[in-house]
Design a protein around this motif. Sequence first.
Motif, mmCIF file in Angstrom:
data_model
loop_
_atom_site.group_PDB
_atom_site.id
_atom_site.type_symbol
_atom_site.label_atom_id
_atom_site.label_comp_id
_atom_site.label_asym_id
_atom_site.label_seq_id
_atom_site.Cartn_x
_atom_site.Cartn_y
_atom_site.Cartn_z
ATOM 1 N N ILE A 1 -2.030 18.397 10.580
ATOM 2 C CA ILE A 1 -2.517 17.010 10.596
ATOM 3 C C ILE A 1 -1.624 16.094 9.756
ATOM 4 O O ILE A 1 -1.257 15.011 10.185
ATOM 5 N N PHE A 2 -1.294 16.523 8.561
ATOM 6 C CA PHE A 2 -0.555 15.675 7.620
ATOM 7 C C PHE A 2 0.898 16.097 7.439
ATOM 8 O O PHE A 2 1.625 15.501 6.644
ATOM 9 N N ASP A 3 1.333 17.134 8.153
ATOM 10 C CA ASP A 3 2.670 17.704 7.948
ATOM 11 C C ASP A 3 3.789 16.675 8.115
ATOM 12 O O ASP A 3 4.678 16.556 7.268
ATOM 13 N N GLY A 4 3.770 15.932 9.218
ATOM 14 C CA GLY A 4 4.833 14.962 9.483
ATOM 15 C C GLY A 4 4.904 13.877 8.430
ATOM 16 O O GLY A 4 5.993 13.505 7.971
ATOM 17 N N ALA A 5 3.746 13.356 8.024
ATOM 18 C CA ALA A 5 3.709 12.308 7.005
ATOM 19 C C ALA A 5 4.231 12.831 5.668
ATOM 20 O O ALA A 5 4.959 12.136 4.955
ATOM 21 N N ALA A 6 3.876 14.067 5.336
ATOM 22 C CA ALA A 6 4.330 14.648 4.066
ATOM 23 C C ALA A 6 5.835 14.881 4.088
ATOM 24 O O ALA A 6 6.533 14.583 3.108
ATOM 25 N N LEU A 7 6.361 15.406 5.186
ATOM 26 C CA LEU A 7 7.806 15.642 5.278
ATOM 27 C C LEU A 7 8.586 14.331 5.174
ATOM 28 O O LEU A 7 9.614 14.261 4.494
ATOM 29 N N ALA A 8 8.079 13.284 5.835
ATOM 30 C CA ALA A 8 8.754 11.985 5.763
ATOM 31 C C ALA A 8 8.729 11.435 4.341
ATOM 32 O O ALA A 8 9.731 10.908 3.851
ATOM 33 N N ALA A 9 7.596 11.567 3.659
ATOM 34 C CA ALA A 9 7.480 11.067 2.286
ATOM 35 C C ALA A 9 8.419 11.815 1.346
ATOM 36 O O ALA A 9 9.107 11.210 0.521
ATOM 37 N N VAL A 10 8.451 13.133 1.469
ATOM 38 C CA VAL A 10 9.304 13.951 0.599
ATOM 39 C C VAL A 10 10.782 13.655 0.862
ATOM 40 O O VAL A 10 11.569 13.487 -0.064
ATOM 41 N N SER A 11 11.150 13.545 2.127
ATOM 42 C CA SER A 11 12.550 13.287 2.472
ATOM 43 C C SER A 11 13.009 11.912 2.000
ATOM 44 O O SER A 11 14.176 11.730 1.678
#
Length: 140
Positions: free
Chosen positions: A105-115
């Motif tokens: 659910i939140f994987d894409g948003a978390a990866l974008a934030a971290v990157s």
Amino acid sequence: MLGTAADYGNSNELASARHQLQSDMDAARERAAAATAAAAPPAPSKGTVVEPEFLPAKPVKPLSAAYPPQALQSGKAGYVVVEFLLDSKGRANKAKVVESSPPGIFDGAALAAVSGGRYDISALGDDKTKRSRIRISFKP
């Protein structure tokens, strides 16, 4: 103790007591060895990959994670743990999700934030890169 018992003679009762005492002492030694082995961390076996030590990632400023619209509408909360290589310029490289709840659910948003974030590199020391992890929580 067994030597003292031998000084008193060699009757059947004494021999039986010595045998029982020896058995009890052997069993106690085996229990102690088993307890010591159980308390020790297992040694990596040949061919086993040892997990690297992770540096807790410390963003220089708060990460900007976009809350997924569907999750927001349904009121879902969750978290994602992201692992990445922290470089000497404070950037995240090769980011990947290692744990998430609910999954996906939140994987894409978390990866974008971290990157897109920048991180404190003071703990890198002489290393040019170091494996890092960060947990990002999502609450509506």
